[in-house]
Motif scaffolding. Structure first.
Motif, short mmCIF file in Angstrom:
data_model
loop_
_atom_site.label_atom_id
_atom_site.label_comp_id
_atom_site.label_asym_id
_atom_site.label_seq_id
_atom_site.Cartn_x
_atom_site.Cartn_y
_atom_site.Cartn_z
N PRO A 175 -16.64 -1.46 6.72
CA PRO A 175 -17.24 -0.32 6.03
C PRO A 175 -16.20 0.75 5.74
O PRO A 175 -15.44 1.15 6.63
CB PRO A 175 -18.29 0.18 7.03
N MET A 177 -15.73 4.43 4.92
CA MET A 177 -16.60 5.59 5.13
C MET A 177 -16.14 6.83 4.37
O MET A 177 -16.28 7.95 4.85
CB MET A 177 -16.71 5.86 6.62
N ALA A 184 -20.60 2.85 9.17
CA ALA A 184 -20.27 1.87 10.21
C ALA A 184 -21.52 1.46 10.98
O ALA A 184 -21.72 0.28 11.30
CB ALA A 184 -19.22 2.44 11.16
N TYR A 187 -23.56 -0.92 8.77
CA TYR A 187 -22.98 -2.27 8.74
C TYR A 187 -23.27 -3.01 10.06
O TYR A 187 -23.57 -4.21 10.06
CB TYR A 187 -21.48 -2.21 8.48
N ILE A 199 -17.30 -5.18 13.32
CA ILE A 199 -16.93 -4.33 12.20
C ILE A 199 -15.58 -3.70 12.50
O ILE A 199 -15.22 -3.49 13.66
CB ILE A 199 -17.97 -3.23 11.91
N GLU A 200 -14.84 -3.42 11.45
CA GLU A 200 -13.57 -2.70 11.55
C GLU A 200 -13.63 -1.56 10.53
O GLU A 200 -13.26 -1.73 9.36
CB GLU A 200 -12.38 -3.62 11.25
N PRO A 201 -14.13 -0.40 10.92
CA PRO A 201 -14.33 0.69 9.95
C PRO A 201 -13.01 1.26 9.44
O PRO A 201 -12.01 1.31 10.16
CB PRO A 201 -15.10 1.74 10.76
#
Length: 225
Positions: A175, A177, A184, A187, A199-201
């Protein structure tokens, strides 16, 4: 429903899919957001960040560790329903040299769509169908979705996630942002799926370079941890 571009690609590779599929350790679709909320500069940052990641020494080390099977990686641009376009079909990556060549091809990608809606459901369904007839059989199957907004395309995202999960596909999320600091959480709750999903924001599009590198390091790692 897969877009016309994805269906055309599936027809092109149908002969290969009918033969015994080539085993690989990782089958990976990199799905890049090309919706209207992403301007041309931001789209290029996705491209340049992805290309740079495939030249990163740590990423190259993980690719080498996948021998002898290696990976098969494709790149898709997505937006609204029916807008998905395959910009790099599945390419085998079995060495650091292959990864660098893949990164070079990524850098040449142009933007082909500027969709008016953000359909993550379409990104998942189209990527899943692409994996179904690609001529490869991955020990791990992953769809990597990058995006800067919540799904507003009108399709059932939960159902798309369920279809990916039923096919043994992990969906990871990146995501971005820039406009929504809560993305985040969205997601994590509505996009990713699978027992090892994560997730890897990215704080914004400039942070995408770091985030995609970190994401690939985990997705290409031979042993889940």
């Amino acid at each position: 429903m897969a877009s016309r571009g994805l269906l055309a690609l599936c027809l092109c590779i149908g002969a290969a899919a009918r033969a015994e599929d080539t085993p690989v350790f990782v089958e990976l679709v990199l799905a890049l957001d090309a919706s209207a909320s992403v301007d041309n500069r931001e789209f290029r940052l996705q491209i340049e960040g992805l290309a740079a990641a495939f030249a990163d020494p740590e990423v190259l080390k993980e690719v080498e560790a996948l021998k002898p099977l290696g990976a098969a990686v494709a790149v898709v641009q997505w937006g609204g329903p029916g807008d998905s376009r395959v910009v790099l079909p599945f390419i085998p990556i079995a060495s650091a040299r292959d990864a660098k060549a893949f990164g070079y091809r990524v850098r040449l990608i142009n933007r082909w769509i500027r969709a008016s809606t953000t359909s993550i459901a379409s990104a998942l369904d189209d990527s899943r169908m692409l994996m179904d007839k690609n001529g490869y059989d991955g020990f791990r199957k992953i769809i990597d979705v990058s995006g800067d907004g919540a799904d507003n395309g009108g399709l059932d995202l939960d159902a798309a996630r369920a279809r990916a999960k039923a096919d043994g596909i992990t969906v990871n999320g990146l995501p971005i942002m820039a406009d929504d600091p809560t993305l985040a959480d969205y997601y994590a709750a509505h996009v990713i799926t699978g027992p090892t999903a994560f997730i890897e924001p990215a704080r914004d599009f400039d942070d995408y370079v770091r985030a995609i590198r970190e994401k690939l390091l985990r997705e290409l790692r031979p042993v889940e941890s």
